[in-house]
Design a protein around this motif. Structure first.
Motif, PDB file in Angstrom:
ATOM      1  N   SER A  88      -5.078  97.727 -38.151  1.00  0.00           N
ATOM      2  CA  SER A  88      -4.936  96.373 -37.264  1.00  0.00           C
ATOM      3  C   SER A  88      -5.969  95.023 -37.519  1.00  0.00           C
ATOM      4  CB  SER A  88      -4.921  96.885 -36.005  1.00  0.00           C
ATOM      5  OG  SER A  88      -5.579  96.952 -35.907  1.00  0.00           O
ATOM      6  N   SER A  89      -5.223  93.884 -37.050  1.00  0.00           N
ATOM      7  CA  SER A  89      -6.397  92.614 -37.320  1.00  0.00           C
ATOM      8  C   SER A  89      -7.415  93.546 -36.074  1.00  0.00           C
ATOM      9  CB  SER A  89      -6.096  92.080 -35.440  1.00  0.00           C
ATOM     10  OG  SER A  89      -5.747  93.084 -34.717  1.00  0.00           O
ATOM     11  N   PHE A 149       0.919  85.173 -44.908  1.00  0.00           N
ATOM     12  CA  PHE A 149       0.730  87.139 -44.556  1.00  0.00           C
ATOM     13  C   PHE A 149       0.328  87.917 -45.618  1.00  0.00           C
ATOM     14  CE2 PHE A 149       3.896  85.327 -41.435  1.00  0.00           C
ATOM     15  CZ  PHE A 149       4.377  86.614 -40.340  1.00  0.00           C
ATOM     16  N   ILE A 198      -2.158  89.109 -44.647  1.00  0.00           N
ATOM     17  CA  ILE A 198      -1.865  90.858 -43.251  1.00  0.00           C
ATOM     18  C   ILE A 198      -1.724  91.864 -44.286  1.00  0.00           C
ATOM     19  CG2 ILE A 198      -0.766  91.800 -42.034  1.00  0.00           C
ATOM     20  CD1 ILE A 198      -0.426  88.682 -40.223  1.00  0.00           C
ATOM     21  N   LYS A 225      -3.309  95.340 -44.114  1.00  0.00           N
ATOM     22  CA  LYS A 225      -3.140  96.497 -44.172  1.00  0.00           C
ATOM     23  C   LYS A 225      -3.108  97.318 -45.147  1.00  0.00           C
ATOM     24  CE  LYS A 225       0.264  94.723 -40.567  1.00  0.00           C
ATOM     25  NZ  LYS A 225       1.973  94.839 -40.042  1.00  0.00           N
ATOM     26  N   HIS A 250      -4.856  86.016 -36.933  1.00  0.00           N
ATOM     27  CA  HIS A 250      -3.576  87.146 -37.203  1.00  0.00           C
ATOM     28  C   HIS A 250      -3.381  87.808 -36.376  1.00  0.00           C
ATOM     29  CE1 HIS A 250      -5.168  88.424 -41.117  1.00  0.00           C
ATOM     30  NE2 HIS A 250      -6.326  87.473 -41.003  1.00  0.00           N
ATOM     31  N   GLU A 289       1.267  87.461 -37.584  1.00  0.00           N
ATOM     32  CA  GLU A 289       1.664  88.848 -37.014  1.00  0.00           C
ATOM     33  C   GLU A 289       2.969  88.582 -36.479  1.00  0.00           C
ATOM     34  OE1 GLU A 289       0.889  93.076 -38.562  1.00  0.00           O
ATOM     35  OE2 GLU A 289      -1.284  91.824 -37.376  1.00  0.00           O
TER      36      GLU A 289
END
Length: 316
Positions: free
Chosen positions: A11-12, A41, A44, A48, A300, A304
């Motif tokens: 996660s962030s 994106f 992100i 992940k 982020h 998200e």
């Protein structure tokens, strides 16, 4: 130099703003002091672990941005110290300094602010090839644009209308729908509407970026129409039966920006055309949402959440 890094996927919360070794311009590279960094994106997905990252931790995200030349590597003669330069596919950009290969460096013209350059290149160049290459919009065409209030959607809407096409957009909230209408969308439907049936057979080309809605997009397209598939933010698409394409004479084509940015010359030509449209007022760029690079986690989280419209920038 300061940079936004992470040591493990997640996660962030994994993001850290810390000191790392300065970037250095190698042969054929220029060193930029970054002034604005685009958040996408893809950052992100890489955070992940969904997208592959080269090398070992600590990882530095970021592939798009703008800055000022502060160093020249061996053999560089076509850039000078102090010039403003943007880039769209150079790694390790979430930092105060980034080394940019000359063949990926895009001069920023007078009339374009660094923050605008960092806001529009990835989404703007994507929208441009979608409207001009994947399917060449003709006067009178009706285009369905998914995620119409997003970065690509906003650019695509304006490019299509500048070419004489009509845009019907899809989005998730009425607030986002209003953003798209102001940029020229003729009609905007919500994903919660029964949009596929409402638009059945009325669309010349559907720009499909959700993935899981692929067959719904096909339902909206007239016989001999086209679906351009270029993303799957909502999940994987189902397999397409080629007999359906044969029976309806519909076309399915894919799109990827890197198939078009194949040389330094092509990169500069397409970027200049995009910048020229902005300077001429044919494309309006909404004010980006800005976060200090040190607040990368918050940026982020906002992206998200899918509650943002337009571009998010990180400012060193």
């Amino acid at each position: 130099m300061k940079a936004l890094i992470f040591n493990e996927f997640g996660s962030s919360d994994v993001l850290q703003y810390t000191e790392i070794a300065d970037a250095v311009a190698g042969p054929g590279e220029i060193l930029l002091s970054t002034t604005a960094i685009g958040l996408n994106f893809a950052d992100i997905y890489r955070r992940k672990g969904n997208y592959h990252l080269v090398g070992d931790a600590p990882y530095v995200l970021g592939y798009e941005g703008a800055g000022v030349v502060v160093g020249l590597g061996d053999g560089v003669t076509d850039f000078a110290l102090g010039e403003r330069v943007a880039f769209v596919d150079v790694p390790l950009a979430n930092a105060e300094l980034v080394a940019v290969p000359v063949n990926k460096a895009i001069p920023i013209p007078d009339g374009i602010h660094d923050e605008i350059a960092a806001s529009v290149l990835l989404q703007g160049l994507t929208a441009s090839y979608l409207a001009k290459d994947s399917y060449a919009i003709r006067y009178g065409d009706v285009a369905l644009v998914h995620a119409v209030a997003g970065g690509v959607g906003q650019m695509l809407t304006q490019i299509i209308t500048s070419l004489g096409g009509t845009v019907i957009g899809l989005t998730s909230t009425e607030e986002k729908a209003e953003v798209a209408r102001k940029l020229g969308a003729e009609e905007v439907l919500l994903y919660s509407d029964n949009w596929a049936e409402k638009l059945a057979g009325k669309i010349d080309v559907a720009y499909e970026s959700v993935g899981s809605t692929l067959m719904d997009s096909f339902q909206t397209v007239r016989d001999k129409g086209a679906v351009v598939f270029y993303g799957m933010s909502g999940g994987d698409p189902v397999s397409v039966d080629p007999r359906m394409l044969m029976d309806t004479s519909k076309t399915l084509t894919g799109g990827d920006l890197w198939s078009f940015l194949t040389s330094k010359e092509e990169r500069i030509k397409r970027s200049k055309a995009l910048f020229d449209m902005i300077i001429a007022g044919k494309i309006t760029v909404n004010q980006p949402r800005k976060f200090p690079l040190s607040k990368g986690k918050e940026a982020h989280d906002l992206l998200e959440s899918r509650k943002s419209t337009g571009k998010i920038l990180l400012i060193p």
